[in-house]
Scaffold this active site. Structure first.
Site, mmCIF file in Angstrom:
data_model
loop_
_atom_site.group_PDB
_atom_site.id
_atom_site.type_symbol
_atom_site.label_atom_id
_atom_site.label_comp_id
_atom_site.label_asym_id
_atom_site.label_seq_id
_atom_site.Cartn_x
_atom_site.Cartn_y
_atom_site.Cartn_z
ATOM 1 C CG HIS A 217 36.452 48.874 42.692
ATOM 2 N ND1 HIS A 217 37.200 49.056 41.551
ATOM 3 C CD2 HIS A 217 37.099 47.888 43.390
ATOM 4 C CE1 HIS A 217 38.234 48.231 41.546
ATOM 5 N NE2 HIS A 217 38.194 47.516 42.652
ATOM 6 C CG HIS B 192 44.626 44.463 38.411
ATOM 7 N ND1 HIS B 192 45.570 44.614 39.406
ATOM 8 C CD2 HIS B 192 43.457 44.906 38.926
ATOM 9 C CE1 HIS B 192 44.985 45.129 40.489
ATOM 10 N NE2 HIS B 192 43.700 45.318 40.213
ATOM 11 C CG HIS C 228 38.798 46.519 46.297
ATOM 12 N ND1 HIS C 228 38.637 45.458 45.441
ATOM 13 C CD2 HIS C 228 37.952 46.282 47.341
ATOM 14 C CE1 HIS C 228 37.732 44.614 45.939
ATOM 15 N NE2 HIS C 228 37.310 45.101 47.090
ATOM 16 C CG HIS D 67 35.855 43.290 41.846
ATOM 17 N ND1 HIS D 67 36.649 42.202 42.102
ATOM 18 C CD2 HIS D 67 36.562 44.382 42.239
ATOM 19 C CE1 HIS D 67 37.791 42.612 42.625
ATOM 20 N NE2 HIS D 67 37.755 43.932 42.725
ATOM 21 C CG ASP E 102 39.955 45.419 39.867
ATOM 22 O OD1 ASP E 102 40.670 45.914 38.977
ATOM 23 O OD2 ASP E 102 40.320 45.331 41.059
ATOM 24 C CG ASP F 5 44.104 47.426 44.149
ATOM 25 O OD1 ASP F 5 42.993 47.539 44.689
ATOM 26 O OD2 ASP F 5 44.335 46.588 43.253
ATOM 27 C CG HIS F 6 41.168 50.168 42.047
ATOM 28 N ND1 HIS F 6 40.983 50.104 40.686
ATOM 29 C CD2 HIS F 6 41.514 48.919 42.429
ATOM 30 C CE1 HIS F 6 41.210 48.856 40.266
ATOM 31 N NE2 HIS F 6 41.529 48.131 41.319
#
Length: 259
Positions: free
Chosen positions: A55, A171, A57, A111, A133, A59-60
């Site tokens: 996805h 995570h 975001h 999410h 996530d 941090d990905h």
């Protein structure tokens, strides 16, 4: 059968970037930061063959650009969104083949609306799921874009996979998730044993993931919204306002948000 070696590359404060390696080559899942990935590849003498994105975001995905500069031949598979750097946009039901394994794409909105997971059924000793996530060890992702109903349906798709599936989330949230789970199900003995094991692993500096889907089904309240103990707990928390399982899930997620 081609055997895969899977290792977590820690990033930020609690992210895991997954490295799937075989015969000197690597697939990287959700590289939010390129620096630790480049270091890992160099230390282990691996060549990047492909990137998988679940996805959009930061941090990905923030490591895509730099990794693509170093390995321009490596395709970047990801959801059908506006995220720059993705070269192969994938949809639910499509599949790709890497390292001789068929990787199925499963749409799991909730999410985020674009969230997908990657499922490899033909691995030994168990199938593999890279779920970003959506499903965490002992929990699930926050509803930033999707609805509770969408997330419930997405988790239902995951719950239907073989119970020996190894679940690779992104995570290290396990202990905090399990503390909440124990609030929801204080009498769950499987959960008590899992907390002890996860606490020991973290004390030794070890990851608590991957987990097995069978363990999630026994201890993760977000996969147990059809269970009477979870329903009773959520109804007590909401003073009996839940009419059906969708209400149970939505209020369970809100309870976790406020926990």
């Amino acid at each position: 059968m081609i055997m895969l070696s899977i290792s977590p590359i820690p990033a930020f404060s609690d992210n895991y970037i997954w490295c799937v390696a075989h015969d000197g080559e690597a697939i990287i899942v959700d590289p939010g930061d390129a620096a630790p990935v480049l270091k890992y590849l160099e230390e282990h003498q691996l060549k990047l063959s492909a990137i998988l994105i679940t996805h959009h975001h930061y941090d990905h995905v923030n490591g895509i650009e730099l990794l693509s500069e170093h390995y321009p031949q490596a395709p970047v598979y990801g959801p059908n969104n506006e995220c720059p750097g993705i070269t192969q946009r994938m949809s639910h039901g499509q599949a790709l083949t890497l390292f001789g394994h068929r990787i199925e794409v499963i749409a799991v909105p909730g999410h985020t609306l674009d969230h997908i997971a990657y499922y490899i059924s033909d691995c030994a000793p168990s199938p593999l799921l890279f779920c970003g996530d959506t499903l965490f060890a002992g929990g699930c992702g926050r509803l930033f874009e999707g609805t509770a109903e969408q997330m419930l349906e997405s988790l239902g798709l995951i719950s239907a996979l073989p119970t020996n599936t190894a679940v690779y989330c992104a995570h290290e949230y396990t202990l905090s998730n399990l503390r909440f789970a124990q609030t929801v199900e204080p009498s769950n003995q499987d959960l008590e044993h899992r907390i002890a094991d996860a606490s020991r692993r973290r004390a030794e500096g070890l990851p608590t993931v991957p987990s097995k889907l069978a363990l999630e089904l026994l201890t993760n309240p977000f996969l147990r919204t059809g269970k009477s103990a979870v329903q009773a707990s959520v109804n007590a928390h909401t003073e009996g306002k839940c009419r059906d399982e969708k209400d149970i899930f939505a209020n369970l997620r809100k309870w976790k948000d406020d926990f």
